[in-house]
Write a protein that holds these residues in place. Structure first.
Motif, PDB file in Angstrom:
ATOM      1  N   ALA A 153      34.656  59.370  33.713  1.00 44.86           N
ATOM      2  CA  ALA A 153      36.063  58.855  33.320  1.00 44.86           C
ATOM      3  C   ALA A 153      36.579  59.978  32.647  1.00 44.86           C
ATOM      4  O   ALA A 153      38.045  60.548  32.932  1.00 44.86           O
ATOM      5  N   LEU A 154      36.087  60.320  31.218  1.00 44.07           N
ATOM      6  CA  LEU A 154      36.410  61.866  30.821  1.00 44.07           C
ATOM      7  C   LEU A 154      36.859  62.388  31.549  1.00 44.07           C
ATOM      8  O   LEU A 154      38.055  63.181  31.289  1.00 44.07           O
ATOM      9  N   VAL A 155      35.924  63.573  32.389  1.00 44.66           N
ATOM     10  CA  VAL A 155      36.180  64.365  32.535  1.00 44.66           C
ATOM     11  C   VAL A 155      36.737  64.380  33.979  1.00 44.66           C
ATOM     12  O   VAL A 155      37.358  65.447  33.833  1.00 44.66           O
ATOM     13  N   ASP A 156      37.078  63.033  34.830  1.00 47.65           N
ATOM     14  CA  ASP A 156      38.320  63.004  35.480  1.00 47.65           C
ATOM     15  C   ASP A 156      39.060  63.482  34.553  1.00 47.65           C
ATOM     16  O   ASP A 156      39.890  63.293  35.664  1.00 47.65           O
ATOM     17  N   GLY A 157      39.707  63.006  33.630  1.00 51.46           N
ATOM     18  CA  GLY A 157      41.211  63.061  32.682  1.00 51.46           C
ATOM     19  C   GLY A 157      41.426  62.326  32.031  1.00 51.46           C
ATOM     20  O   GLY A 157      42.709  62.053  31.461  1.00 51.46           O
ATOM     21  N   ASP A 158      40.692  61.371  31.391  1.00 50.41           N
ATOM     22  CA  ASP A 158      40.865  59.985  30.908  1.00 50.41           C
ATOM     23  C   ASP A 158      40.300  60.165  29.856  1.00 50.41           C
ATOM     24  O   ASP A 158      39.733  61.266  28.964  1.00 50.41           O
ATOM     25  N   SER A 159      41.247  59.973  28.193  1.00 57.06           N
ATOM     26  CA  SER A 159      41.232  59.821  26.948  1.00 57.06           C
ATOM     27  C   SER A 159      40.112  58.575  26.848  1.00 57.06           C
ATOM     28  O   SER A 159      39.382  57.789  27.436  1.00 57.06           O
TER      29      SER A 159
ATOM     30  N   TYR B  24      33.122  54.510  40.384  1.00 54.23           N
ATOM     31  CA  TYR B  24      33.734  53.876  39.507  1.00 54.23           C
ATOM     32  C   TYR B  24      33.247  52.361  40.390  1.00 54.23           C
ATOM     33  O   TYR B  24      33.808  51.707  41.475  1.00 54.23           O
TER      34      TYR B  24
ATOM     35  N   ARG C 283      45.936  61.919  35.935  1.00 51.88           N
ATOM     36  CA  ARG C 283      46.640  63.453  35.919  1.00 51.88           C
ATOM     37  C   ARG C 283      48.335  63.575  36.254  1.00 51.88           C
ATOM     38  O   ARG C 283      48.915  64.225  35.597  1.00 51.88           O
TER      39      ARG C 283
END
Lengths: 281, 373
Positions: free
Chosen positions: A179-185, B95, B111
């Motif tokens: 999730a982090l790499v996918d763009g999440d904080s 997920y 994004r």
């Protein structure tokens, strides 16, 4: 049953019957006494089966003493305790499951959290009473539903931390890293990935906290006066002059029924939450 | 965090990058550059620092020292989301509570792409990977190969600057792995996105890579096109690691008699090619020194008659693979594997003569394992 003898079968069921009897008899006794008349209650020997059915006891506690108000207090306290304990406890557990602190601090913290449960409650309740009786930042927590909820949360946070830690540990790190790499904080990954995956565990834990708050006696007794909860109201039927057995039993039934119904409704979650947990695959 | 990596297809550069975990030096001054559109394979045994290097590039691991650049931007302090990289995990890390469609849409949703443009992009990638019929399913309902495709799709849908792949094929069964390997190679060259691929499987490295970087104990050993590394390994570790089975090593000493260079071990000797003489003399540790003669299994021939270019050997065991036979031999107490014709199946204990093809052989310094020739 494969390979079991007939004698074994009978023995097992006999044993089960005895255990059930031991567990269920007090419940039956409570329920049956709640609908007995005052005269029947004092009969010697006691009657096993109700002779004169009456709802007078329930009328006394529900209408005359307005137990609904106490029930409302209990709900407010339980909701407050559950919200605070699960939010704070699960965030703490998440942190402990994901970050390794230096000098074995993870273990130390977990142990420290547990010490809250090591003191007898009668030891901690007095300082809390003194604290709550003061006005801090213009707020006095004594005799408020929020205050009691906060105290209950304090008691139950260790439970939440320890149970939730197991759940968070089972969720692979890869998932939040993805999730982090996918763009999440960090917080986004927690909210969008970890929380949904830990939901069954969180639900089970929340239910346990709610029930424990609903039934809690000592803190409720010391920290409230007008905003009493149900257990205190029930105990109030023991007066300095008399023990009102009928009211006591009717109040007990009234306090227990919501919990029983609630537990039956959510037992699926409790069992799944506490046994399964896994998110493999 | 002033600037984010914006480029859609970028170069990657490691400069003196080190990583320590406590007292353990996981990556030791890594210097590596990856060209735009290149597929670089980081190869090495487990614990060599290849995955750590990848994770530092992704931003999942802090670097202890050095600089990492993606598309010219220094990313040392950038969080993963600002590096514009996409990663395929060994475990796929799908997920679990989201459908395949939602898995693929996730990076786009995060994004803040408008919904209207997410749908078409997800469907485009799904059809590219032939998973369009699975979009409604949960990861749990997919086979290993299908999960792998979804993980790949989630990386592709982003159109990132760099693909990072951490042993993406290692959870597939052997047949599917070979098949997917080919697909992956094709896909990467079609998309032309810079890719860093971590594996411990030398066959994957050989078949996929534009260039291979071999690591050991945190140290980069050699970088180059797979064929070049295979033919000219820089040291014995690399020579052993590439090829299945790896290169054979026969320990011996160098002798120079009558101006001709020779290798001898336990009374047996081989004349070495004359063109090796100058190279050996230039080597720091000059003859007579202990050396390893390195020869690949396919460069060992069986001969009927002993001659001065052959060595006596005893068959330890022979393994028929169907298309060929691997013959494990003992040469003066040293192990030697030879790749032989499928019809050649000698019994255990048979005495034979083998001739290493010295034109394709190498010499390694026994002291530091570096290649001399």
């Amino acid at each position: 049953m494969v390979g079991g003898s007939r004698v074994g079968f009978v023995f097992k069921h006999l044993l089960l019957a005895v255990i059930l009897l031991v567990v269920l008899f007090p419940v039956y006794w409570l329920a049956s006494m709640s609908v007995k008349s005052t005269r029947e209650l004092s009969a010697r020997p006691p009657t096993m089966i109700v002779q004169n059915f009456t709802l007078q006891n329930f009328y006394n506690v529900l209408v005359t003493q307005n137990f609904f108000q106490y029930a409302l207090n209990s709900v407010q306290v339980a909701v407050t305790a559950t919200l605070i304990a699960t939010v704070a406890g699960s965030l703490a557990a998440y942190g402990l499951s994901r970050f390794t602190l230096p000098k074995n601090m993870n273990y130390q913290l977990l142990f420290t959290v547990l010490t809250v449960r090591m003191f007898p409650p009668s030891v901690t309740v007095i300082p809390i009473y003194i604290l709550f009786n003061r006005e801090i930042l213009g707020v006095k927590l004594y005799d408020t539903q929020f205050g009691l909820g906060l105290a209950h949360a304090f008691l139950d946070i260790p439970l939440v931390v320890w149970i939730m830690l197991g759940f968070f540990r089972e969720i692979p790190r890869d998932i939040e890293e993805a999730a982090l790499v996918d763009g999440d904080s960090w917080l986004g990954a927690f909210r969008r990935q970890i929380l949904p995956l830990a939901a069954p565990g969180l639900a089970a834990t929340a239910i346990l906290v709610a029930i424990s708050s609903w039934n809690e006696f000592l803190f409720a007794l010391v920290l409230t006066q007008r905003s009493q909860t149900l257990p205190i109201a029930v105990a109030g039927q023991i007066t300095q002059f008399d023990i009102l057995y009928g009211n006591l039993m009717a109040g007990g039934v009234f306090a227990a029924v919501p919990v029983v119904i609630f537990a039956l409704l959510v037992q699926r979650y409790i069992i799944r939450g506490l046994t399964l947990g896994g998110v493999t695959g | 965090m002033t600037d984010e990596v914006q480029t859609s297809n970028a170069t990657v550069a490691f400069q003196e990058v080190s990583k320590t975990f406590g007292h353990v030096l996981a990556v030791n001054k890594l210097n590596l550059e990856v060209a735009q559109g290149e597929l670089l394979v980081l190869l090495g045994p487990s614990g060599c620092g290849k995955t750590t290097s990848l994770r530092m590039l992704a931003g999942l691991e802090r670097i202890s020292s050095g600089t990492i650049r993606i598309g010219g931007t220094i990313v040392n302090e950038l969080p993963p989301r600002s590096r514009n990289v996409a990663m395929v995990f060994q475990s796929y890390a799908l997920y679990p509570h989201l459908s395949v469609y939602e898995n693929l849409a996730y990076p786009l949703r995060i994004r803040g792409l408008p919904k209207a443009s997410i749908g078409p992009r997800v469907r485009e990638v799904a059809s590219l990977l032939q998973i369009d019929s699975l979009l409604e399913r949960r990861p749990k309902q997919l086979s290993g190969g299908q999960r792998q495709r979804v993980a790949l799709g989630r990386a592709i849908v982003r159109r990132p600057a760099v693909f990072l792949m951490d042993e993406p094929l290692s959870n597939l069964d052997a047949q599917l792995r070979v098949h997917t390997r080919g697909e992956l190679k094709r896909l990467q060259s079609e998309l032309g996105v810079t890719t860093i691929y971590v594996t411990h499987d030398q066959a994957e490295a050989m078949t996929l890579a534009d260039r291979v970087a071999i690591m050991r104990d945190g140290l980069l050993q050699q970088v180059g096109p797979p064929r070049a590394i295979y033919d000219q390994p820089s040291n014995m570790f690399v020579a052993r690691f590439l090829g299945s089975p790896g290169m054979n090593f026969l320990k011996g000493v160098l002798r120079a008699d009558g101006g001709r260079l020779g290798w001898s071990s336990n009374g047996y000797s081989l004349q070495l090619p004359s063109e090796w003489t100058s190279a050996v003399q230039a080597a720091p540790a000059s003859a007579p020194a202990e050396v390893y003669l390195g020869v690949r299994p396919e460069n060992v021939a069986f001969v009927d008659q002993p001659d001065e270019a052959s060595l006596p050997a005893e068959v330890y065991v022979s393994e028929a693979l169907g298309n060929e036979t691997l013959v494990r031999l003992q040469v003066n107490g040293q192990d030697l594997v030879a790749r032989a014709d499928a019809n050649f199946e000698p019994d255990v204990g048979t005495r034979v003569w083998v001739r290493p093809d010295l034109r394709r052989a190498h010499l390694f310094d026994a002291a530091n394992e570096a290649r001399i020739i």
